[in-house]
Design a protein around this motif. Structure first.
Motif, PDB file in Angstrom:
ATOM      1  N   UNK A 259      41.056   5.395  23.183  1.00 51.14           N
ATOM      2  CA  UNK A 259      40.630   5.011  24.518  1.00 51.14           C
ATOM      3  C   UNK A 259      41.169   5.908  25.614  1.00 51.14           C
ATOM      4  N   UNK A 260      42.021   6.865  25.269  1.00 50.52           N
ATOM      5  CA  UNK A 260      42.547   7.780  26.280  1.00 50.52           C
ATOM      6  C   UNK A 260      42.505   9.196  25.727  1.00 50.52           C
ATOM      7  N   UNK A 261      42.088  10.129  26.591  1.00 51.78           N
ATOM      8  CA  UNK A 261      41.924  11.527  26.172  1.00 51.78           C
ATOM      9  C   UNK A 261      42.528  12.455  27.217  1.00 51.78           C
ATOM     10  N   UNK A 262      43.062  13.572  26.721  1.00 50.65           N
ATOM     11  CA  UNK A 262      43.494  14.621  27.627  1.00 50.65           C
ATOM     12  C   UNK A 262      42.331  15.522  27.996  1.00 50.65           C
ATOM     13  N   UNK A 263      42.620  16.517  28.822  1.00 49.09           N
ATOM     14  CA  UNK A 263      41.582  17.441  29.306  1.00 49.09           C
ATOM     15  C   UNK A 263      41.333  18.577  28.323  1.00 49.09           C
ATOM     16  N   UNK A 264      42.230  18.783  27.390  1.00 50.66           N
ATOM     17  CA  UNK A 264      42.040  19.823  26.397  1.00 50.66           C
ATOM     18  C   UNK A 264      42.762  21.110  26.721  1.00 50.66           C
ATOM     19  N   UNK A 265      43.070  21.876  25.675  1.00 51.25           N
ATOM     20  CA  UNK A 265      43.677  23.185  25.824  1.00 51.25           C
ATOM     21  C   UNK A 265      42.986  24.139  24.859  1.00 51.25           C
ATOM     22  N   UNK A 266      42.672  25.344  25.335  1.00 52.76           N
ATOM     23  CA  UNK A 266      41.904  26.300  24.545  1.00 52.76           C
ATOM     24  C   UNK A 266      42.818  27.038  23.570  1.00 52.76           C
ATOM     25  N   UNK A 267      42.389  27.095  22.321  1.00 56.84           N
ATOM     26  CA  UNK A 267      43.042  27.908  21.300  1.00 56.84           C
ATOM     27  C   UNK A 267      42.018  28.915  20.793  1.00 56.84           C
ATOM     28  N   UNK A 268      42.377  30.198  20.872  1.00 55.65           N
ATOM     29  CA  UNK A 268      41.493  31.249  20.410  1.00 55.65           C
ATOM     30  C   UNK A 268      42.230  32.079  19.374  1.00 55.65           C
ATOM     31  N   UNK A 269      41.647  32.201  18.191  1.00 57.16           N
ATOM     32  CA  UNK A 269      42.251  32.967  17.107  1.00 57.16           C
ATOM     33  C   UNK A 269      41.378  34.189  16.854  1.00 57.16           C
ATOM     34  N   UNK A 270      41.960  35.367  17.041  1.00 54.38           N
ATOM     35  CA  UNK A 270      41.208  36.603  16.843  1.00 54.38           C
ATOM     36  C   UNK A 270      41.402  37.108  15.412  1.00 54.38           C
ATOM     37  N   UNK A 271      40.365  37.748  14.918  1.00 53.30           N
ATOM     38  CA  UNK A 271      40.423  38.243  13.538  1.00 53.30           C
ATOM     39  C   UNK A 271      40.996  39.642  13.484  1.00 53.30           C
TER      40      UNK A 271
ATOM     41  N   UNK B 260      51.432  19.405  17.989  1.00 54.43           N
ATOM     42  CA  UNK B 260      50.660  19.906  16.858  1.00 54.43           C
ATOM     43  C   UNK B 260      51.156  21.311  16.569  1.00 54.43           C
ATOM     44  N   UNK B 261      51.839  21.455  15.440  1.00 56.61           N
ATOM     45  CA  UNK B 261      52.330  22.755  15.015  1.00 56.61           C
ATOM     46  C   UNK B 261      51.251  23.367  14.125  1.00 56.61           C
ATOM     47  N   UNK B 262      50.770  24.534  14.523  1.00 53.37           N
ATOM     48  CA  UNK B 262      49.672  25.182  13.811  1.00 53.37           C
ATOM     49  C   UNK B 262      50.147  26.515  13.239  1.00 53.37           C
ATOM     50  N   UNK B 263      50.090  26.632  11.940  1.00 53.56           N
ATOM     51  CA  UNK B 263      50.491  27.851  11.246  1.00 53.56           C
ATOM     52  C   UNK B 263      49.307  28.454  10.504  1.00 53.56           C
ATOM     53  N   UNK B 264      49.446  29.707  10.138  1.00 54.80           N
ATOM     54  CA  UNK B 264      48.409  30.415   9.387  1.00 54.80           C
ATOM     55  C   UNK B 264      47.040  30.181  10.023  1.00 54.80           C
ATOM     56  N   UNK B 265      46.963  30.446  11.302  1.00 51.72           N
ATOM     57  CA  UNK B 265      45.729  30.179  12.028  1.00 51.72           C
ATOM     58  C   UNK B 265      44.615  31.102  11.578  1.00 51.72           C
ATOM     59  N   UNK B 266      43.399  30.555  11.621  1.00 53.20           N
ATOM     60  CA  UNK B 266      42.207  31.286  11.213  1.00 53.20           C
ATOM     61  C   UNK B 266      41.230  31.354  12.377  1.00 53.20           C
ATOM     62  N   UNK B 267      40.346  32.328  12.392  1.00 55.05           N
ATOM     63  CA  UNK B 267      39.351  32.384  13.481  1.00 55.05           C
ATOM     64  C   UNK B 267      38.552  31.086  13.607  1.00 55.05           C
ATOM     65  N   UNK B 268      38.308  30.401  12.506  1.00 57.64           N
ATOM     66  CA  UNK B 268      37.548  29.152  12.575  1.00 57.64           C
ATOM     67  C   UNK B 268      38.340  28.001  13.183  1.00 57.64           C
ATOM     68  N   UNK B 269      39.608  28.216  13.492  1.00 55.81           N
ATOM     69  CA  UNK B 269      40.391  27.217  14.220  1.00 55.81           C
ATOM     70  C   UNK B 269      40.172  27.319  15.726  1.00 55.81           C
ATOM     71  N   UNK B 270      39.445  28.334  16.159  1.00 56.43           N
ATOM     72  CA  UNK B 270      39.168  28.510  17.579  1.00 56.43           C
ATOM     73  C   UNK B 270      38.400  27.307  18.125  1.00 56.43           C
ATOM     74  N   UNK B 271      38.935  26.691  19.164  1.00 56.09           N
ATOM     75  CA  UNK B 271      38.332  25.477  19.728  1.00 56.09           C
ATOM     76  C   UNK B 271      39.155  25.036  20.935  1.00 56.09           C
ATOM     77  N   UNK B 272      38.613  24.084  21.663  1.00 61.62           N
ATOM     78  CA  UNK B 272      39.407  23.346  22.636  1.00 61.62           C
ATOM     79  C   UNK B 272      40.034  22.170  21.891  1.00 61.62           C
ATOM     80  N   UNK B 273      41.345  22.031  22.022  1.00 62.12           N
ATOM     81  CA  UNK B 273      42.073  20.977  21.327  1.00 62.12           C
ATOM     82  C   UNK B 273      42.408  19.858  22.300  1.00 62.12           C
TER      83      UNK B 273
END
Length: 129
Positions: free
Chosen positions: A117-129, A81-94
């Protein structure tokens, strides 16, 4: 089911970019539909993007359309997942997810958590303003 492991999360300033990856196990990866979801604190897990086994078929949530790109490398058994122009509201566990069933599902269907039916454990993304 398959084993999934996300990586690439971190802290980034607004306007910045990150690339998440999701390594998968299993020999039939190239036949699975794959998706990315995210969950912000206090909110339900929500759909971000999905990609079918045919790499040209992708679908995005309106909130990320034009900023995020989902892709897969079937030879490396990895989802991105390539994420550009990140915003604070994109902050989440992905989370990445796999749908190993071969039955037909619509693009809308692949936005629903229960289709996977299958999920990963997640990775934290934090976008600061």
């Amino acid at each position: 089911q398959v084993q999934l492991a996300e990586a690439g999360g971190g802290l980034v300033q607004a306007g910045g970019s990150l690339r998440l990856s999701c390594a998968a196990s299993g020999r039939a990866f190239d036949r699975y539909a794959m998706g990315w979801f995210r969950q912000a604190p206090g909110k339900e897990r929500e759909f971000v993007a999905h990609i079918r086994w045919s790499v040209s078929s992708t679908y995005y949530a309106d909130s990320v359309k034009g900023r995020f790109t989902i892709s897969r490398d079937n030879a490396k058994i990895t989802l991105y997942l390539h994420m550009n122009t990140l915003k604070p509201e994109d902050t989440a566990v992905y989370y990445c997810a796999a749908r190993t069933r071969r039955s037909y599902v619509s693009d809308y269907g692949l936005t629903l958590l229960y289709e996977y039916d299958s999920w990963g454990q997640g990775t934290q993304v934090t976008v600061s303003s």
